[in-house]
Design an enzyme around this catalytic site. Structure first.
Site, PDB file in Angstrom:
ATOM      1  N   HIS A 130     -14.161 -16.506  20.079  1.00  0.00           N
ATOM      2  CA  HIS A 130     -14.068 -17.983  19.962  1.00  0.00           C
ATOM      3  C   HIS A 130     -15.452 -18.615  19.771  1.00  0.00           C
ATOM      4  O   HIS A 130     -15.658 -19.770  20.135  1.00  0.00           O
ATOM      5  CB  HIS A 130     -13.385 -18.614  21.178  1.00  0.00           C
ATOM      6  CG  HIS A 130     -12.117 -17.948  21.578  1.00  0.00           C
ATOM      7  ND1 HIS A 130     -10.880 -18.377  21.169  1.00  0.00           N
ATOM      8  CD2 HIS A 130     -11.891 -16.845  22.337  1.00  0.00           C
ATOM      9  CE1 HIS A 130      -9.942 -17.582  21.662  1.00  0.00           C
ATOM     10  NE2 HIS A 130     -10.535 -16.632  22.372  1.00  0.00           N
ATOM     11  N   LYS A 174     -38.012 -27.424   5.150  1.00  0.00           N
ATOM     12  CA  LYS A 174     -36.754 -26.676   5.051  1.00  0.00           C
ATOM     13  C   LYS A 174     -36.895 -25.278   4.457  1.00  0.00           C
ATOM     14  O   LYS A 174     -37.646 -25.064   3.520  1.00  0.00           O
ATOM     15  CB  LYS A 174     -35.737 -27.459   4.209  1.00  0.00           C
ATOM     16  CG  LYS A 174     -35.186 -28.695   4.878  1.00  0.00           C
ATOM     17  CD  LYS A 174     -34.295 -28.387   6.079  1.00  0.00           C
ATOM     18  CE  LYS A 174     -33.041 -27.676   5.698  1.00  0.00           C
ATOM     19  NZ  LYS A 174     -31.911 -28.541   5.496  1.00  0.00           N
ATOM     20  N   SER A 178     -36.270 -27.501   0.260  1.00  0.00           N
ATOM     21  CA  SER A 178     -35.650 -28.779  -0.063  1.00  0.00           C
ATOM     22  C   SER A 178     -36.624 -29.592  -0.910  1.00  0.00           C
ATOM     23  O   SER A 178     -37.838 -29.487  -0.734  1.00  0.00           O
ATOM     24  CB  SER A 178     -35.336 -29.514   1.238  1.00  0.00           C
ATOM     25  OG  SER A 178     -35.323 -30.905   1.024  1.00  0.00           O
ATOM     26  N   GLU A 210     -25.189 -18.466   1.886  1.00  0.00           N
ATOM     27  CA  GLU A 210     -24.219 -19.554   1.710  1.00  0.00           C
ATOM     28  C   GLU A 210     -23.398 -19.359   0.442  1.00  0.00           C
ATOM     29  O   GLU A 210     -22.181 -19.561   0.419  1.00  0.00           O
ATOM     30  CB  GLU A 210     -24.953 -20.898   1.581  1.00  0.00           C
ATOM     31  CG  GLU A 210     -25.655 -21.360   2.827  1.00  0.00           C
ATOM     32  CD  GLU A 210     -26.549 -22.552   2.506  1.00  0.00           C
ATOM     33  OE1 GLU A 210     -26.037 -23.672   2.494  1.00  0.00           O
ATOM     34  OE2 GLU A 210     -27.755 -22.346   2.235  1.00  0.00           O
TER      35      GLU A 210
END
Ligand code: ARG
Length: 461
Positions: A157, A284, A278, A291
């Site tokens: 979980h 970043k 970024s 992803e």
């Protein structure tokens, strides 16, 4: 360009219609297989005396020349030049050797030809994918071996559950990908069936030798039923199904890499070469490859549903709908190959933040199962033990204490049977070591599993 089927028509094809039905922009990927398949077919026609030796040699020579020219980029496949790759090859052959080129298509139809091309293509790609899976497994294995002994929280979980060896985690993915490899190996057998010789749908009246073609092209079997052979796309569907499962696995690993490299987890740092920044936030470093692997899973699922839907309720045998099988197939192959390659490189180059993993277990109560098991060994039922340890967790939370910091007298206040050993058991290290059951996370078991995995990788595909 002249149509292969032009003879029956009085009018030219409508321009929009011509563009609409054309598949050359994508089936040009199959040119090598179309040529190799054609060469084997013509050699068979010669051997069976359906065409003369001279004709055979002339056609084979022409086809080989086209193959060479395509491979060295001397010959470009221009989409408007033909309806599909089969027509393109035949047109080029005619340009090279004249009308004898027309004999190439004796005892053959584009229906068995396309099934052949796709099977030849997919056989090669499935082998490549198995190799890439093996490379990924190797990266997981090497990383697991290098980091033996590193402890991390295990989750259910997404809540801390029980401590694990980081290597055990990685080996979980090793065995997942082993199943994917097995699926690819298994479905390969069903791709490895020669459809050529089925002609349009009914077979042919020419005395062809299908076994000879199969041996020339390296097919293990020949199809049993001509009608089935030209109607069948199960081999692509099976591949797309196995690919969907494989991408699902990659998406889970991709997600873990994204999570683990977040500031909250900070368990790993991905190598700069697999991240981007970024345009506005200078600090970043984003885990883009992980992803995108996660994201591209969607298109692979989509490709499967696309083809299943396209094939649904199609009457036998070939229908032009089936031309739509190629783009989802090609897209799946390239998505899979790129994702597997990048995943393997990311794993190989990532930095493991051992200290952060181990620190995150502190005070997380993930050794309570150990404590309950301990009481069971002292004679309590598991339910009694579970309840008692649950009470200890409440006590710790209310008194802002870590379970592992409790003193022996505190332990004894919960149950008289607690002794010195109980203090030892509360350490994550001991909890991990205690999991010595086969397939468990103890160091001994993980080492054993790594040894086995090494042997698996040595096996020939
Ligand atoms: N371009 C077709 C395909 O990819 C090849 C088979 C065409 N056969 C036909 N009778 N139109 O499916």
């Amino acid at each position: 360009m002249e149509k292969l089927w032009g003879g029956r028509f009085k009018k030219n094809i409508n321009k929009e219609m011509e563009k609409f039905i054309s598949s050359l922009s994508f089936d040009k990927k199959l040119v090598k297989y179309d040529l190799l398949g054609s060469i084997a077919h013509v050699q068979m026609l010669g051997k069976c005396k359906i065409i003369s030796k001279e004709e055979e040699n002339k056609i084979v020579e022409g086809l080989k020349q086209i193959l060479k020219e395509v491979q060295v980029n001397k010959l470009e496949i221009i989409t408007r030049e033909a309806e599909d790759i089969h027509s393109w090859v035949e047109n080029k052959l005619k340009e090279k050797i004249g009308t004898v080129a027309g004999k190439l298509h004796i005892a053959r139809s584009r229906n068995d030809q396309i099934a052949l091309d796709e099977r030849m293509y997919l056989k090669e790609e499935v082998l490549k994918i198995q190799d890439l899976l093996k490379d990924l497994q190797k990266s997981l294995l090497i990383t697991a071996r290098k980091n033996l002994g590193v402890i991390m929280p295990g989750y259910t979980h997404l809540q801390h559950a029980q401590p694990l060896l980081f290597s055990h985690y990685l080996m979980a993915y090793f065995y997942m990908f082993e199943r994917d490899k097995g699926r690819m190996q298994d479905l390969y057998k069903r791709i490895d069936v020669l459809p050529l010789g089925s002609a349009a749908l009914a077979g042919t009246s020419f005395p062809i030798d299908r076994k000879y073609v199969a041996s020339q092209l390296g097919f293990k079997k020949i199809s049993e039923n001509s009608l089935d052979a030209v109607s069948d796309r199960d081999f692509i569907l099976e591949f797309l199904s196995a690919s969907a499962i494989l991408m699902m696995h990659l998406s889970r690993l991709g997600e873990e890499l994204v999570l683990w490299s977040s500031q909250e987890f900070n368990f790993i740092e991905l190598d700069d070469s697999f991240c981007t920044g970024s345009s506005i936030m200078p600090q970043k470093k984003n885990p883009d490859a992980a992803e995108l692997i996660r994201g591209k899973t969607g298109r692979v699922y989509g490709n499967l549903i696309n083809l299943l839907t396209m094939m649904k309720a199609l009457p036998l045998a070939y229908n032009h709908d089936m031309q739509e099988d190629k783009e989802p197939l090609f897209d799946t192959v390239s998505t899979l190959e790129n994702s597997l390659f990048l995943m393997s490189k990311m794993i190989e180059t990532m930095h493991i933040n051992k200290r952060k993993m181990e620190k995150s277990i502190k005070g997380d109560f993930s050794t309570t199962t150990e404590l309950a098991d301990y009481l069971v060994k002292k004679g309590l039922s598991f339910r009694e033990a579970h309840k008692l340890v649950g009470g200890m967790v409440i006590y710790c939370l209310e008194n802002k204490k870590n379970l592992e910091d409790l003193t022996l007298s505190e332990l004894k206040s919960f149950h008289i049977n607690f002794d010195e050993k109980a203090l030892e058991i509360l350490k994550p290290q001991s909890a991990v070591e205690a999991k010595g059951s086969f397939g468990g996370t103890s160091l001994k078991r993980v080492k054993e599993s790594i040894r086995k995995a090494k042997k698996i990788l040595k096996q020939k595909l």
